[in-house]
Enzyme design. Structure first.
Site, short mmCIF file in Angstrom:
data_model
loop_
_atom_site.label_atom_id
_atom_site.label_comp_id
_atom_site.label_asym_id
_atom_site.label_seq_id
_atom_site.Cartn_x
_atom_site.Cartn_y
_atom_site.Cartn_z
N ASP A 14 29.00 55.77 74.13
CA ASP A 14 30.44 55.74 74.48
C ASP A 14 30.83 54.31 74.78
O ASP A 14 30.02 53.38 74.61
CB ASP A 14 30.73 56.68 75.67
CG ASP A 14 32.11 57.33 75.52
OD1 ASP A 14 33.10 56.58 75.47
OD2 ASP A 14 32.20 58.57 75.45
N HIS A 72 35.63 55.42 70.99
CA HIS A 72 34.62 55.43 72.05
C HIS A 72 33.42 54.54 71.70
O HIS A 72 32.29 54.86 72.06
CB HIS A 72 34.14 56.86 72.33
CG HIS A 72 35.17 57.70 73.05
ND1 HIS A 72 35.31 57.69 74.41
CD2 HIS A 72 36.10 58.55 72.57
CE1 HIS A 72 36.30 58.51 74.75
NE2 HIS A 72 36.80 59.05 73.65
N GLU A 100 39.63 61.30 70.34
CA GLU A 100 40.43 60.27 71.01
C GLU A 100 40.36 58.91 70.33
O GLU A 100 40.18 57.88 70.97
CB GLU A 100 39.98 60.16 72.49
CG GLU A 100 40.19 61.46 73.23
CD GLU A 100 39.60 61.48 74.63
OE1 GLU A 100 40.20 62.11 75.50
OE2 GLU A 100 38.52 60.88 74.84
C1 ACM Z 1 36.56 64.91 74.83
O1 ACM Z 1 36.66 65.49 75.93
N1 ACM Z 1 37.10 63.72 74.67
C2 ACM Z 1 35.87 65.52 73.73
#
Ligand code: ACM
Length: 641
Positions: free
Chosen positions: A205, A279, A354
């Site tokens: 991440d 991420h 995201e």
């Molecule tokens: C997530 O909670 N961004 C998959």
């Protein structure tokens, strides 16, 4: 006459002992398919003989169980080949003729006064039968040291059990905060007690890259380390260049092999997640040219700064891999070659969530890519990326999986969708005949608060135990064959240590376990809360932290006829008494007992509330400023927090 009396006495003793067994509470989580109680108990002898079929897996299972028994009981425990065994206490046996309903993970468990028998089609079933047996034995069976003065017995019972779903996952984010190899093993130990079978391991991440990739050493030399901050993640200042980047860590490939091997002995598959294209700040910190902006203006591995504007979906720093850079696909090929070799599980999770497109929109290379490939918007750009990643994953012999954002702009041909933004993505994917795992925020996000923000560490949303228990992974009208199951997710932005990690998981992961293993018709909230309470005592023995939020008072701010504040108090668990004060003192069960919604006395500033049962406090006292309730009423009349 004497003889008649003796017979009557004997009959009443038998009846009493039968009634005692019949009334004995059995508290198993997740609730089995069927339980038939019988009279009597099996008392563990001081030499426990575990007799097994000749089978490598059974030998391993029995040896693990042997250790689980021998430490708390102090008894001599031996594992024997069944053919040689004389007085077997516990018999573990694979069905010669398979029982279709039991499938690969089901079992039959029978406790009689003479012995305990577990039979199953496969070793996994025997393993789950033993997890159930542990919950039939006294709670001290979970003690880490010798437990004295315990009557080591299990009630006579006949249980048939098998899971509703094949995918019963828990996600563990080790990227936001790093957890050691031992902590991951402990996590596995705890999840299997409740028959979870998949550890979704969120390995990369913005805040860390946790898996050694030998062909790309900087991923862990640079990407595994950030600056330690405590407080509220997402609000931290950007580190200055002189602050040491020494917080974090990673797993070597040997560590990973060890953990996979460990998980295998507990019938847990590990799903690795490499979260791209968003991420990815940690990867970009190591190899800046992976982003369209070449890392210019970036902050290195994130340390909990604000890196995204969640309201406008704008990236403040470029944490996306560049879909228009061929080197990105070469990079992913290298990563996936090593990941696929390490992890035996069929699936690799490639994230996809995201991905704010702020920097893609500014990129000439992305514009060129769109023109060349006829991509009309940024969703199609991400879809282009995902389809290429799917091909790489498949070239390594694995199945491609991603968060539900991968649906946008067109789903890759064979993708498995993990639905997190509610169930809608999963429903859509299933309608398109793709496999789905359900993990909606609404029911399955264990990073959310579980009680009132006045008492729980602040997170931006709440998921109460009762809501977690309402998780139904199979929506009406959806073909069941595409819904593999579900999972609960533990994101660790706000989780700095293992005790808090446990507090956030339990008991909500008990609820999820029951939603995934137990038959739908078996679910019963009141009964579940009782079994959960019994499990708390087991967790105390096992030194596992859990939240007692289910006993806490719940505050609902309403308006009366004059538009003044009216306060409703309630609890998740039934049968509690609620006591309160408006005068700043600590209420106990001699204070006013709540019965109807409360108006606030003039000039009172604080409502203090506590729950009791049978004259004893059971929930935590919550001190609620009146101003806070007024604020809630104005801002969000229906919201809890
Ligand atoms: C997530 O909670 N961004 C998959």
């Amino acid at each position: 006459m004497k003889k008649v009396f003796f017979v009557l006495l004997l009959q009443s003793i038998i009846a009493a002992s039968f009634a005692q067994s019949e009334n004995e509470t059995i508290s198993i989580i997740p609730e089995p398919v069927s339980i038939t109680k019988a009279s009597g108990h099996f008392v563990l002898p001081s030499t426990i003989n575990i007799a097994i079929d000749e089978n490598k897996d059974l030998q391993m299972i029995a040896e693990t169980f042997q250790k689980q028994l021998s430490v708390p009981t102090g008894y001599n425990t031996i594992v024997n080949d069944k053919t040689k065994s004389g007085n077997a206490s516990i018999i573990l046996s694979i069905n010669k003729t398979k029982i279709a309903t039991l499938g690969d993970e089901g079992y039959n468990l029978k406790v009689t006064p003479d012995n305990i028998t577990i039979t199953a089609n496969k070793p996994a079933g025997i393993f789950y039968g033993l997890q159930t047996l542990l919950q039939l034995l006294p709670k001290e069976i979970g003690s880490k040291t010798l437990a004295k003065n315990v009557k080591w017995e299990a009630p006579c019972v006949s249980i048939t059990d098998y899971p509703r779903f094949v995918w019963r996952g828990l996600m563990f984010d080790v990227a936001r905060h790093f957890f050691t190899k031992q902590e991951v093993k402990d996590f596995i130990d705890d999840m299997v007690k409740y028959k979870y079978n998949i550890l979704h391991w969120h390995l990369t991440d913005d805040e860390g890259w946790r898996i050694e990739i030998k062909s790309l050493p900087k991923l862990t030399e640079v990407g595994a380390w950030n600056v330690k901050r405590v407080g509220y993640f997402g609000t931290f200042s950007v580190p200055t260049p002189d602050e040491p980047r020494n917080y974090g860590g990673f797993y070597t490939q040997d560590d990973i092999k060890e953990i996979i091997q460990y998980a295998k002995t507990k019938f847990v598959n590990i799903l690795p997640e490499i979260d791209v294209p968003g991420h990815s700040l940690a990867a970009i910190a190591a190899y800046p040219d992976l982003s369209c902006s070449n890392g210019v203006g970036n902050i290195g591995v994130a340390s909990g700064e604000s890196i995204k504007d969640w309201k406008t979906h704008t990236a403040l720093y470029d944490d996306n891999l560049c879909p228009a850079n061929e080197n990105v696909y070469v990079f992913l090929d290298k990563v996936l070659t090593e990941v696929a070799k390490l992890f035996p599980f069929d699936y690799i999770h490639m994230g996809g969530d995201e991905t704010f497109k702020t920097f893609w929109e500014k990129s000439d290379a992305v514009k060129e890519l769109m023109k060349k490939n006829g991509l009309k918007d940024m969703d199609e750009v991400q879809s282009y990326f995902e389809k290429r990643v799917e091909k790489i994953v498949e070239s390594k012999g694995k199945k491609f999986m991603g968060w539900d954002e991968i649906l946008e702009g067109g789903l890759a041909p064979n993708a498995i969708v993990m639905s997190w933004r509610g169930m809608q993505g999963g429903i859509k994917a299933a309608q398109m005949q793709h496999d789905v795992v359900m993990t909606p925020t609404t029911f399955a996000y264990l990073d959310y608060m579980q009680s009132d923000i006045m008492i729980d560490p602040k997170v931006y949303a709440t998921l109460r135990l009762k809501t977690a228990y309402q998780f139904e992974p199979l929506p009406d009208g959806v073909d069941a064959k595409f819904i593999k199951g579900g999972q609960a997710n533990l994101w660790t932005e706000q989780i700095y240590n293992t005790r808090h990690m446990q507090y956030m998981i339990w008991p909500r992961a008990l609820a999820t376990a029951e939603c995934l293993w137990s038959q739908k018709g078996k679910k019963n909230w009141d009964d579940f809360t009782k079994r959960t309470e019994a499990n708390f005592e087991r967790m105390d023995q096992q030194q596992i932290k859990y939240s007692r939020a289910m006993f806490d008072p719940i505050f609902t701010a309403k308006k009366d006829a004059n538009d003044s504040l009216l306060i409703e108090l309630s609890t998740e668990v039934n049968g509690l008494n609620i006591y309160y004060s408006f005068d700043n003192s600590h209420p106990d069960n001699f204070y006013p007992k709540y019965s109807t919604p409360l108006s606030v006395p003039k000039e009172s500033v604080m409502l203090k509330v506590i729950t009791y049962r049978d004259g004893k406090p059971v929930g935590r006292q919550i001190d609620m400023p009146i101003a806070e309730l007024k604020r809630r009423l104005k801002l969000k009349p229906d919201a809890e927090n």
